[in-house]
Design a protein around this motif. Structure first.
Motif, PDB file in Angstrom:
ATOM      1  N   ILE A 155       9.171   9.936   5.428  1.00  0.00           N
ATOM      2  CA  ILE A 155       7.916   9.538   6.061  1.00  0.00           C
ATOM      3  C   ILE A 155       7.922   8.025   6.282  1.00  0.00           C
ATOM      4  N   GLY A 156       7.074   7.585   7.154  1.00  0.00           N
ATOM      5  CA  GLY A 156       6.917   6.161   7.413  1.00  0.00           C
ATOM      6  C   GLY A 156       5.503   5.737   7.075  1.00  0.00           C
ATOM      7  N   LEU A 157       5.375   4.572   6.464  1.00  0.00           N
ATOM      8  CA  LEU A 157       4.061   4.048   6.093  1.00  0.00           C
ATOM      9  C   LEU A 157       3.884   2.655   6.675  1.00  0.00           C
ATOM     10  N   THR A 158       2.716   2.380   7.162  1.00  0.00           N
ATOM     11  CA  THR A 158       2.309   1.014   7.452  1.00  0.00           C
ATOM     12  C   THR A 158       1.234   0.712   6.419  1.00  0.00           C
ATOM     13  N   LEU A 159       1.453  -0.352   5.664  1.00  0.00           N
ATOM     14  CA  LEU A 159       0.532  -0.697   4.589  1.00  0.00           C
ATOM     15  C   LEU A 159      -0.567  -1.619   5.097  1.00  0.00           C
ATOM     16  N   THR A 160      -1.602  -1.783   4.286  1.00  0.00           N
ATOM     17  CA  THR A 160      -2.736  -2.617   4.689  1.00  0.00           C
ATOM     18  C   THR A 160      -2.364  -4.076   4.848  1.00  0.00           C
ATOM     19  N   LEU A 188       6.714   2.411  -5.227  1.00  0.00           N
ATOM     20  CA  LEU A 188       5.461   3.054  -5.617  1.00  0.00           C
ATOM     21  C   LEU A 188       4.360   2.471  -4.730  1.00  0.00           C
ATOM     22  N   VAL A 189       3.618   3.327  -4.040  1.00  0.00           N
ATOM     23  CA  VAL A 189       2.578   2.868  -3.117  1.00  0.00           C
ATOM     24  C   VAL A 189       1.246   3.509  -3.483  1.00  0.00           C
ATOM     25  N   PRO A 190       0.220   2.688  -3.737  1.00  0.00           N
ATOM     26  CA  PRO A 190      -1.120   3.256  -3.931  1.00  0.00           C
ATOM     27  C   PRO A 190      -1.607   3.862  -2.614  1.00  0.00           C
ATOM     28  N   VAL A 191      -2.207   5.030  -2.660  1.00  0.00           N
ATOM     29  CA  VAL A 191      -2.697   5.688  -1.443  1.00  0.00           C
ATOM     30  C   VAL A 191      -3.698   4.793  -0.725  1.00  0.00           C
ATOM     31  N   ARG A 192      -4.527   4.061  -1.462  1.00  0.00           N
ATOM     32  CA  ARG A 192      -5.543   3.209  -0.833  1.00  0.00           C
ATOM     33  C   ARG A 192      -4.930   2.031  -0.083  1.00  0.00           C
ATOM     34  N   ALA A 193      -3.622   1.754  -0.278  1.00  0.00           N
ATOM     35  CA  ALA A 193      -2.953   0.662   0.428  1.00  0.00           C
ATOM     36  C   ALA A 193      -2.273   1.126   1.713  1.00  0.00           C
ATOM     37  N   ILE A 194      -2.452   2.383   2.069  1.00  0.00           N
ATOM     38  CA  ILE A 194      -1.813   2.939   3.259  1.00  0.00           C
ATOM     39  C   ILE A 194      -2.767   2.822   4.447  1.00  0.00           C
ATOM     40  N   ALA A 195      -2.254   2.239   5.533  1.00  0.00           N
ATOM     41  CA  ALA A 195      -3.037   2.134   6.761  1.00  0.00           C
ATOM     42  C   ALA A 195      -2.671   3.234   7.757  1.00  0.00           C
ATOM     43  N   LEU A 196      -1.366   3.566   7.849  1.00  0.00           N
ATOM     44  CA  LEU A 196      -0.884   4.601   8.769  1.00  0.00           C
ATOM     45  C   LEU A 196       0.247   5.385   8.114  1.00  0.00           C
ATOM     46  N   VAL A 197       0.341   6.668   8.447  1.00  0.00           N
ATOM     47  CA  VAL A 197       1.431   7.515   7.941  1.00  0.00           C
ATOM     48  C   VAL A 197       2.036   8.270   9.118  1.00  0.00           C
TER      49      VAL A 197
END
Length: 170
Positions: free
Chosen positions: A51-56, A83-92
């Motif tokens: 998966i790809g994440l864009t963080l806040t 390790l990524v907190p879910v609340r720090a995710i902007a896009l998935v």
């Protein structure tokens, strides 16, 4: 004969109206069901996938989703893990279309649990926040903060709300 045509037409109209009403009800129920799905449930369903994440903080992270819970996810089946907190995710990106329901354990495993595991293992980490990065060992894990030992005898406190990711130091 005209009566037969009239009744057949009325029956066809009623059948069409019933089908349209059924479709509307199905669509309403589908929307209602989807409204209750949380992002964490979608993330858990992607275990084992890339998966790809864009963080806040604007950073992007890509990797295999190794584990996930209601408050965090762990990327990186090979190499350094993140390790990524879910609340720090902007896009998935890369989520499968299906959703897996969270287990009771996944619902209760908070970010503190994952951070305490890092502290227990004395893992060298890089803690990224919106203000920058801090490298060291996770020492104390409090209710809403962690202490990162940066050098012998020196440490900094990092509020958990400020953490965007915790990476294994290479």
């Amino acid at each position: 004969m005209r009566w037969n045509d009239l009744f057949a037409d009325l029956e066809a109209q009623m059948s069409a109206a019933e089908r349209a009403q059924f479709q509307t009800e199905v669509q309403d129920l589908t929307r209602s069901e989807r409204a209750g799905i949380e992002l964490a449930a979608r993330l858990v369903s992607a275990k084992g996938r890339t998966i790809g994440l864009t963080l806040t903080d604007g950073e992007t992270v890509r990797g295999v989703l190794v584990d996930a819970a209601a408050q965090w996810l762990l990327l990186g089946a090979t190499g350094p893990q993140t390790l990524v907190p879910v609340r720090a995710i902007a896009l998935v990106s890369g989520l499968p279309p299906r959703t897996t329901e969270l287990t009771e354990v996944e619902k209760r495993l908070g970010i503190g649990h994952a951070l305490r595991a890092l502290a227990r293992d004395r893992a060298r980490v890089i803690v990224d926040t919106v203000a920058g990065s801090t490298a060291g060992l996770v020492g104390v894990v409090g209710a809403d903060f962690i202490e990162v030992s940066t050098t012998v005898g020196a440490s900094v406190a990092v509020p958990m709300a400020a953490i965007t990711r915790v990476r294994a130091a290479g």
